[in-house]
Motif scaffolding. Structure first.
Motif, PDB file in Angstrom:
ATOM      1  N   MET A 247      38.614  21.580  65.853  1.00 50.93           N
ATOM      2  CA  MET A 247      39.244  22.607  65.028  1.00 50.93           C
ATOM      3  C   MET A 247      38.807  22.512  63.567  1.00 50.93           C
ATOM      4  O   MET A 247      39.612  22.472  62.646  1.00 50.93           O
ATOM      5  N   ILE A 248      37.494  22.463  63.364  1.00 49.71           N
ATOM      6  CA  ILE A 248      36.943  22.469  62.012  1.00 49.71           C
ATOM      7  C   ILE A 248      37.115  23.869  61.428  1.00 49.71           C
ATOM      8  O   ILE A 248      36.955  24.872  62.121  1.00 49.71           O
ATOM      9  N   THR A 249      37.439  23.962  60.141  1.00 50.13           N
ATOM     10  CA  THR A 249      37.637  25.247  59.468  1.00 50.13           C
ATOM     11  C   THR A 249      36.609  25.416  58.358  1.00 50.13           C
ATOM     12  O   THR A 249      36.438  24.531  57.524  1.00 50.13           O
TER      13      THR A 249
ATOM     14  N   LYS B 115      35.566  27.900  55.177  1.00 51.10           N
ATOM     15  CA  LYS B 115      36.167  28.903  54.296  1.00 51.10           C
ATOM     16  C   LYS B 115      35.088  29.542  53.424  1.00 51.10           C
ATOM     17  O   LYS B 115      34.176  28.872  52.957  1.00 51.10           O
TER      18      LYS B 115
ATOM     19  N   SER C 231      37.923  29.068  62.242  1.00 49.17           N
ATOM     20  CA  SER C 231      38.177  27.756  62.842  1.00 49.17           C
ATOM     21  C   SER C 231      37.508  27.698  64.205  1.00 49.17           C
ATOM     22  O   SER C 231      37.519  28.684  64.966  1.00 49.17           O
TER      23      SER C 231
ATOM     24  N   SER D  36      38.493  32.576  56.465  1.00 50.84           N
ATOM     25  CA  SER D  36      38.242  31.283  57.118  1.00 50.84           C
ATOM     26  C   SER D  36      38.052  31.495  58.602  1.00 50.84           C
ATOM     27  O   SER D  36      38.599  32.436  59.197  1.00 50.84           O
TER      28      SER D  36
ATOM     29  N   ASN E 236      37.597  29.781  67.515  1.00 50.08           N
ATOM     30  CA  ASN E 236      38.993  29.883  67.924  1.00 50.08           C
ATOM     31  C   ASN E 236      39.768  30.956  67.171  1.00 50.08           C
ATOM     32  O   ASN E 236      40.574  31.669  67.759  1.00 50.08           O
TER      33      ASN E 236
ATOM     34  N   SER F 272      41.454  35.975  67.422  1.00 45.50           N
ATOM     35  CA  SER F 272      41.578  34.645  68.022  1.00 45.50           C
ATOM     36  C   SER F 272      40.825  34.618  69.350  1.00 45.50           C
ATOM     37  O   SER F 272      40.561  35.661  69.950  1.00 45.50           O
TER      38      SER F 272
ATOM     39  N   THR G 125      39.900  33.594  63.283  1.00 43.88           N
ATOM     40  CA  THR G 125      39.490  33.995  61.935  1.00 43.88           C
ATOM     41  C   THR G 125      40.727  34.460  61.179  1.00 43.88           C
ATOM     42  O   THR G 125      41.646  35.033  61.759  1.00 43.88           O
TER      43      THR G 125
END
Length: 262
Positions: free
Chosen positions: A137-139, A141, A132, A130, A79, A97, A81
């Motif tokens: 919507m896991i992120t 990093k 996502s 990061s 989704n 995005s 960066t």
């Protein structure tokens, strides 16, 4: 009858025999810069590879469209960066995005322009990155490593004879430099060539070059000690630089035919 078919479908699904889709975030992150090592003030291109590592972790395998181990195709939607600037490293590119979907072993590369400050210190600097993705919507990093080294092309005097001045040119850096050119200067002196083009210099590579030196007054050889100055012009990536002038004294050899008088 419909109830029996539905129960059979649930049984097959529980046994893992019905193909389905799962959306997870097993993303591997690797980064590289061009140039590989920055000088203060440099602008670099940062490439960040985002790879779906589901197959590598045994949670799926690349078996072609619509299939994978245990009937599950592990695809990952990306989704957004985000790359954050620091006091010494400024991110010049907007974040990405809606990058799309990547399946097992697929890869998406995002590019950023980064500029180092003029007074940045030598060493390894970190940028917070990061990504996502997934429907939850896991992120993920990571720290992106940026190397900086303020060392330029090094110049040193080599053994010199009567009509030529020899110079050692070294690249002390751990990355390649391009378009390396040595430019001499001195009052009352004619150099040949007027510039010495070396070109590409690999890490820690050394060249010995020679300039013919003559007096500008038309008398040929230089008769007295003369200060000579040299600078190196070169490219680090797409960035032009000029080294600090290297100054030395040319002492002409003594004329052995001159006899002393009493």
């Amino acid at each position: 009858m419909k109830k029996a078919v539905f129960i059979l479908f649930l049984a097959l699904l529980a046994a893992g025999l019905v193909s389905s889709y799962e959306y997870r975030m097993p993303v591997n992150i690797e980064a590289r810069t061009n140039p590989a090592v920055l000088l203060p003030g440099d602008e670099a291109t940062l490439a960040i590879d985002l790879t779906n590592g589901a197959a590598s972790y045994g949670t799926g395998r690349d078996a072609g469209a619509g299939s994978s181990s245990y009937g599950t195709l592990l695809s990952t939607p990306l989704n957004k960066t985000v790359l954050k600037s620091t006091e010494d490293l400024k991110v010049l590119t907007e974040d990405s995005s809606d990058l799309g979907m990547i399946g097992p072993n697929d890869k998406i590369t995002v590019y950023y322009k980064v500029r180092a400050s003029d007074n940045i210190s030598s060493g390894t600097h970190l940028l917070d990155f990061s990504v996502s993705g997934g429907y939850d919507m896991i992120t993920i990093k990571r720290n992106i490593l940026i190397k900086v080294d303020d060392a330029a092309v090094s110049l040193a005097r080599a053994e010199t004879d009567a009509s030529t001045f020899n110079l050692n040119v070294a690249n002390p850096r751990e990355n390649t430099l391009n378009a390396v050119t040595i430019v001499p200067s001195a009052d009352g002196v004619i150099f040949s060539p007027d510039e010495y083009y070396i070109g590409t210099m690999d890490p820690h590579e050394v060249f010995t070059i020679a300039f013919t030196v003559q007096s500008e007054d038309g008398l040929g050889a230089i008769r007295s000690p003369t200060n000579l100055s040299f600078v190196a012009k070169f490219k680090n990536g797409d960035n032009w630089h000029t080294s600090t002038p290297y100054t030395t004294t040319y002492n002409p050899p003594k004329d052995e035919n001159t006899q002393s008088s009493y």
